[in-house]
Design a protein around this motif. Structure first.
Motif, PDB file in Angstrom:
ATOM      1  N   GLU B  96       0.850  -1.198   0.000  1.00 20.94           N
ATOM      2  CA  GLU B  96       0.000   0.000   0.000  1.00 20.94           C
ATOM      3  C   GLU B  96       0.878   1.238   0.000  1.00 20.94           C
ATOM      4  O   GLU B  96       2.005   1.207   0.488  1.00 20.94           O
ATOM      5  N   ASN B  97       0.370   2.328  -0.585  1.00 21.83           N
ATOM      6  CA  ASN B  97       1.098   3.604  -0.494  1.00 21.83           C
ATOM      7  C   ASN B  97       0.182   4.728  -0.021  1.00 21.83           C
ATOM      8  O   ASN B  97       0.214   5.843  -0.546  1.00 21.83           O
ATOM      9  N   PHE B  98      -0.642   4.405   0.990  1.00 23.25           N
ATOM     10  CA  PHE B  98      -1.459   5.432   1.647  1.00 23.25           C
ATOM     11  C   PHE B  98      -0.592   6.309   2.543  1.00 23.25           C
ATOM     12  O   PHE B  98       0.532   5.954   2.896  1.00 23.25           O
ATOM     13  N   ARG B  99      -1.194   7.419   2.986  1.00 23.26           N
ATOM     14  CA  ARG B  99      -0.533   8.189   4.021  1.00 23.26           C
ATOM     15  C   ARG B  99      -0.558   7.350   5.297  1.00 23.26           C
ATOM     16  O   ARG B  99      -1.562   6.669   5.566  1.00 23.26           O
ATOM     17  N   PRO B 100       0.527   7.319   6.095  1.00 21.06           N
ATOM     18  CA  PRO B 100       0.546   6.484   7.303  1.00 21.06           C
ATOM     19  C   PRO B 100      -0.681   6.737   8.186  1.00 21.06           C
ATOM     20  O   PRO B 100      -1.105   7.874   8.365  1.00 21.06           O
ATOM     21  N   GLY B 101      -1.232   5.654   8.726  1.00 20.15           N
ATOM     22  CA  GLY B 101      -2.406   5.755   9.583  1.00 20.15           C
ATOM     23  C   GLY B 101      -3.710   5.386   8.878  1.00 20.15           C
ATOM     24  O   GLY B 101      -4.698   5.050   9.528  1.00 20.15           O
ATOM     25  N   THR B 102      -3.714   5.431   7.543  1.00 19.42           N
ATOM     26  CA  THR B 102      -4.950   5.168   6.796  1.00 19.42           C
ATOM     27  C   THR B 102      -5.456   3.740   7.031  1.00 19.42           C
ATOM     28  O   THR B 102      -6.641   3.532   7.287  1.00 19.42           O
ATOM     29  N   MET B 103      -4.558   2.781   6.945  1.00 22.11           N
ATOM     30  CA  MET B 103      -4.973   1.390   7.120  1.00 22.11           C
ATOM     31  C   MET B 103      -5.432   1.128   8.555  1.00 22.11           C
ATOM     32  O   MET B 103      -6.378   0.374   8.791  1.00 22.11           O
ATOM     33  N   ALA B 123       4.034  -4.323   2.944  1.00 26.52           N
ATOM     34  CA  ALA B 123       4.939  -3.269   2.484  1.00 26.52           C
ATOM     35  C   ALA B 123       4.196  -1.949   2.352  1.00 26.52           C
ATOM     36  O   ALA B 123       3.192  -1.868   1.642  1.00 26.52           O
ATOM     37  N   ALA B 124       4.686  -0.931   3.041  1.00 29.23           N
ATOM     38  CA  ALA B 124       4.094   0.401   2.989  1.00 29.23           C
ATOM     39  C   ALA B 124       5.105   1.366   2.397  1.00 29.23           C
ATOM     40  O   ALA B 124       6.203   1.539   2.928  1.00 29.23           O
ATOM     41  N   THR B 177      11.079  -0.498  -2.453  1.00 27.13           N
ATOM     42  CA  THR B 177       9.988  -1.299  -1.883  1.00 27.13           C
ATOM     43  C   THR B 177      10.062  -2.733  -2.396  1.00 27.13           C
ATOM     44  O   THR B 177       9.885  -3.692  -1.627  1.00 27.13           O
ATOM     45  N   VAL B 178      10.314  -2.902  -3.681  1.00 22.50           N
ATOM     46  CA  VAL B 178      10.450  -4.256  -4.236  1.00 22.50           C
ATOM     47  C   VAL B 178      11.617  -4.984  -3.558  1.00 22.50           C
ATOM     48  O   VAL B 178      11.505  -6.155  -3.184  1.00 22.50           O
ATOM     49  N   ILE B 179      12.730  -4.293  -3.391  1.00 19.87           N
ATOM     50  CA  ILE B 179      13.890  -4.920  -2.738  1.00 19.87           C
ATOM     51  C   ILE B 179      13.520  -5.331  -1.308  1.00 19.87           C
ATOM     52  O   ILE B 179      13.862  -6.430  -0.854  1.00 19.87           O
ATOM     53  N   GLY B 180      12.796  -4.464  -0.604  1.00 11.47           N
ATOM     54  CA  GLY B 180      12.366  -4.787   0.750  1.00 11.47           C
ATOM     55  C   GLY B 180      11.465  -6.017   0.787  1.00 11.47           C
ATOM     56  O   GLY B 180      11.620  -6.899   1.640  1.00 11.47           O
ATOM     57  N   ILE B 181      10.533  -6.099  -0.151  1.00 12.24           N
ATOM     58  CA  ILE B 181       9.607  -7.242  -0.205  1.00 12.24           C
ATOM     59  C   ILE B 181      10.369  -8.534  -0.476  1.00 12.24           C
ATOM     60  O   ILE B 181      10.171  -9.549   0.200  1.00 12.24           O
ATOM     61  N   LEU B 182      11.252  -8.507  -1.479  1.00 14.18           N
ATOM     62  CA  LEU B 182      11.983  -9.730  -1.841  1.00 14.18           C
ATOM     63  C   LEU B 182      12.940 -10.145  -0.726  1.00 14.18           C
ATOM     64  O   LEU B 182      13.163 -11.341  -0.491  1.00 14.18           O
ATOM     65  N   THR B 183      13.496  -9.156  -0.025  1.00  9.86           N
ATOM     66  CA  THR B 183      14.367  -9.471   1.114  1.00  9.86           C
ATOM     67  C   THR B 183      13.563 -10.126   2.231  1.00  9.86           C
ATOM     68  O   THR B 183      14.005 -11.117   2.832  1.00  9.86           O
ATOM     69  N   GLU B 189      11.753 -17.556   4.308  1.00  8.39           N
ATOM     70  CA  GLU B 189      12.130 -18.957   4.072  1.00  8.39           C
ATOM     71  C   GLU B 189      12.763 -19.543   5.330  1.00  8.39           C
ATOM     72  O   GLU B 189      12.631 -20.734   5.614  1.00  8.39           O
ATOM     73  N   GLU B 190      13.469 -18.700   6.062  1.00 11.19           N
ATOM     74  CA  GLU B 190      14.148 -19.179   7.269  1.00 11.19           C
ATOM     75  C   GLU B 190      13.254 -19.098   8.504  1.00 11.19           C
ATOM     76  O   GLU B 190      13.185 -20.032   9.293  1.00 11.19           O
ATOM     77  N   THR B 191      12.560 -17.960   8.654  1.00 10.40           N
ATOM     78  CA  THR B 191      11.828 -17.720   9.904  1.00 10.40           C
ATOM     79  C   THR B 191      10.392 -18.219   9.865  1.00 10.40           C
ATOM     80  O   THR B 191       9.784 -18.437  10.910  1.00 10.40           O
ATOM     81  N   GLY B 192       9.834 -18.355   8.667  1.00  6.61           N
ATOM     82  CA  GLY B 192       8.435 -18.768   8.559  1.00  6.61           C
ATOM     83  C   GLY B 192       7.430 -17.656   8.786  1.00  6.61           C
ATOM     84  O   GLY B 192       6.229 -17.887   8.642  1.00  6.61           O
ATOM     85  N   VAL B 193       7.899 -16.454   9.135  1.00 10.42           N
ATOM     86  CA  VAL B 193       6.953 -15.354   9.378  1.00 10.42           C
ATOM     87  C   VAL B 193       7.264 -14.142   8.502  1.00 10.42           C
ATOM     88  O   VAL B 193       8.391 -13.947   8.058  1.00 10.42           O
ATOM     89  N   GLY B 194       6.218 -13.365   8.302  1.00 10.24           N
ATOM     90  CA  GLY B 194       6.368 -12.140   7.522  1.00 10.24           C
ATOM     91  C   GLY B 194       6.806 -10.981   8.386  1.00 10.24           C
ATOM     92  O   GLY B 194       7.154 -11.149   9.560  1.00 10.24           O
ATOM     93  N   GLN B 195       6.810  -9.791   7.814  1.00 10.98           N
ATOM     94  CA  GLN B 195       7.148  -8.600   8.577  1.00 10.98           C
ATOM     95  C   GLN B 195       6.694  -7.367   7.796  1.00 10.98           C
ATOM     96  O   GLN B 195       6.162  -7.482   6.693  1.00 10.98           O
ATOM     97  N   MET B 196       6.895  -6.208   8.406  1.00 10.08           N
ATOM     98  CA  MET B 196       6.503  -4.977   7.743  1.00 10.08           C
ATOM     99  C   MET B 196       7.714  -4.331   7.065  1.00 10.08           C
ATOM    100  O   MET B 196       8.793  -4.254   7.651  1.00 10.08           O
TER     101      MET B 196
END
Lengths: 395, 395
Positions: B96-103, B123-124, B177-183, B189-196
């Motif tokens: 998403e690319n809203f202004r922070p707080g929108t979601m 990814a914001a 943002t794409v680099i952050g998502i792919l990272t 793959e290692e941790t099994g969990v997502g992140q922001m």
């Protein structure tokens, strides 16, 4: 939980100067183990680019190569290539930004290296790519900025062309190279094998041309430079104030209304020449003549308060020094020190990717030329040959 | 073997206009299943940006949203949020690319969504980031270009500021943002969990300032605009010719020597004012006065032949139309057609990342607003409620 997201990823880095080093810098910031392979005695060309820190380290080199290890290998020597192939065996990623054909001439092209390590991801960033009639032509950022169209739409109308003030040709190629590498790593999880990533600076310039391509494709009008103006949104530009400039960005009709009230020019709202964004864009020069004297009545700081209070997006044109004490830049920790081999310190831009469960801050340690050669050779079982290899000019 | 590298990756896309859509465009080109969530009746703001194709599709929207699916959901309605949460459960990535707080105001902030799907990568991309005093300020590319320093070093010395002709603030944020998502996917793959992933346009501008930061950090001289010149390499600029401009890029002393011989000014090689690159940079104005009349003797095409034969990096300043029949651009397949819902065709920039064992070409199909709503609702088991949801303004 908070660790480097790419920890454990092994990157063999043959890059020099900017596009390639920028890519491996991001990988290093993210925790990859980047081994930079440099020419004995000389190293990366950018080690010779001024200005220099007191200990003689290039500020340019330091800011781009923090967090990497440096080893020396003269790949024109057979023994160096043997050592190199050992490194390839245990690497996940190789990055180079030579002119196409250079690695093949050394006998180290991708076809050879994938025999040694089928899981290797081999990323090549070059001026024009590995294919096509321009593949062997020399390229610098400046050449690519000119050839790729961005210079033709940057600058003032009727004035000489200008270069984008940063090496955007190199930097975007570096960013796309990182995306290519991470994509190939994602695919490797499924396929078990690596592949070649081929990124060209010129291709990347085409990819960032944005609406200039769409506009030409639709109406065959050749886009030109517009100063600070946006090609299809108005008012969306910098206006001279009493003491500088203020940027105004009215992205829609609601903002236009707020803008007219904020600058006390409500009469413009009834003016049919400016009733819609397409009309304002068509009549941008008439509008500019009306707005110019208005903005010259106050200072930039005064206008910023007025526009911010009215909810109109606006901003200053900051020089680089202003960033060093900018509250948002500081809050985001975007400027951090790197440390040279002798302990000199230099402020550099931090990694802009913030992850909630991982540390993505730059690793500040800048390597001396060949600082890690002995350590890496020992890990490969060549430790006892170190002095001979130095004497032979291999390392 | 040749397939899309990100096939199977499910991306829920709430982005509008440029920075976010540019990021999900790259993911879609790479084969991710991108479901673009748009407001019923209106859609992404950029659907209203001209110029338009004969069927009314915005060329701007089409070039950025090829290969994505479009569904409509009015997230202010409870039922739309229920459907949305079902989509979150099966998605790998949300952008998403809203202004922070929108979601958060919609009750769909990351803290809530990760309870629904702990593997989600959220990814914001925003103007100033999710933290810091500027987080809620409105931002457009133009504001960020001014605030982040790039405008202060682009343009001619002593002339008004100019904007980089493409929306480099949005585009670099999209790339990071794409680099952050792919990272984050790599780490998952290692941790099994997502992140922001939190990416700010302003941060990205700092990250691409390159040597301007290093130079200021070392010598406290505020960098200014230099026209087409490079701050520390000379000659490295555009010179006016008989009929246009030619760019010359002498990156080292060897090239300087070749250059002087090529333009038949061998006497400059003996001139101690120009003996080294730092001296040439110091005396750049004297050198320019000597070189100007030389370049005005011939046309750009003539100079390009002379410099190329001498092995001196040189190039033209191409306008956008020149790219459409440029041999290297064509050889690299960098301009490809996209196809609107009614079958209109438009040339757009292709993905510049070439992979040896994967297809990374753009998928040309541009979605109509809500074209895939029914299909996606059916896959979630809401198919029989379609007409009711339309009537209620949910979709």
């Amino acid at each position: 939980m908070v660790q480097k997201p790419l920890h454990g990823l092994k990157v063999l880095d043959l890059t020099r100067v900017l596009a390639g080093p920028y890519a491996t810098m991001i990988l290093a910031d993210m925790g990859a183990n980047v081994i930079k392979v440099e020419m004995p005695g000389r190293g990366d060309d950018s080690r010779a680019f001024g200005p220099f820190l007191p200990d003689g380290t290039s500020a340019y080199f330091a800011s781009l190569n923090r967090g990497k290890k440096s080893i020396t290998l003269n790949l024109k020597k057979e023994k160096a290539r043997e050592i190199f192939l050992e490194l390839v065996k245990t690497s996940d990623v190789l990055v180079e930004n030579f002119r196409p054909g250079t690695m093949e001439k050394l006998g180290l092209g991708y076809e050879k290296l994938k025999e040694v390590n089928p899981r290797l991801i081999y990323a090549a960033s070059s001026g024009f790519g590995q294919t096509g009639p321009y593949r062997e032509k020399p390229a610098y950022d400046m050449i690519v900025q000119g050839m790729g169209g961005i210079m033709s739409i940057t600058g003032e109308p009727g004035r000489p062309p200008v270069r984008v003030g940063v090496s955007i040709g190199d930097i975007t190629a570096g960013l796309f190279t990182v995306i290519g590498i991470l994509t190939a790593l994602y695919q490797r999880e499924e396929t078990g094998v690596g592949q070649m990533v081929d990124v060209s600076m010129l291709d990347c310039q085409i990819a960032i041309l944005e609406n200039a391509i769409a506009r030409y494709a639709v109406n065959r009008e050749v886009p030109g430079p517009l100063g600070t103006r946006h090609p299809s949104i108005t008012p969306f530009q910098a206006y001279p104030t009493q003491d500088g400039y203020v940027i105004v960005a009215c992205g829609n009709d609601t903002l236009w209304e707020k803008f007219c009230r904020a600058i006390k020019k409500e009469e413009l709202l009834a003016d049919e020449r400016f009733a819609t964004n397409p009309l304002r864009t068509k009549n941008v020069e008439i509008l500019e003549e009306i707005l110019k004297p208005v903005f010259q009545e106050k200072t930039t700081a005064e206008w910023l308060v007025i526009l911010e209070n009215a909810g109109v997006p606006a901003g200053p044109i900051n020089t680089v020094d202003k960033l060093f004490d900018h509250p948002q830049v500081l809050a985001r920790d975007m400027l951090k020190e790197v440390i040279t081999p002798a302990g000199d310190r230099l402020v550099a831009a931090n990694n802009p990717i913030k992850l909630s469960y991982a540390d993505t801050n730059l690793n500040p340690v800048v390597p001396a030329l060949g600082e890690h050669t002995r350590e890496v050779l020992e890990s490969l079982g060549f430790g006892d040959k170190y002095d001979d290899l130095v004497a032979e000019g291999v390392i």
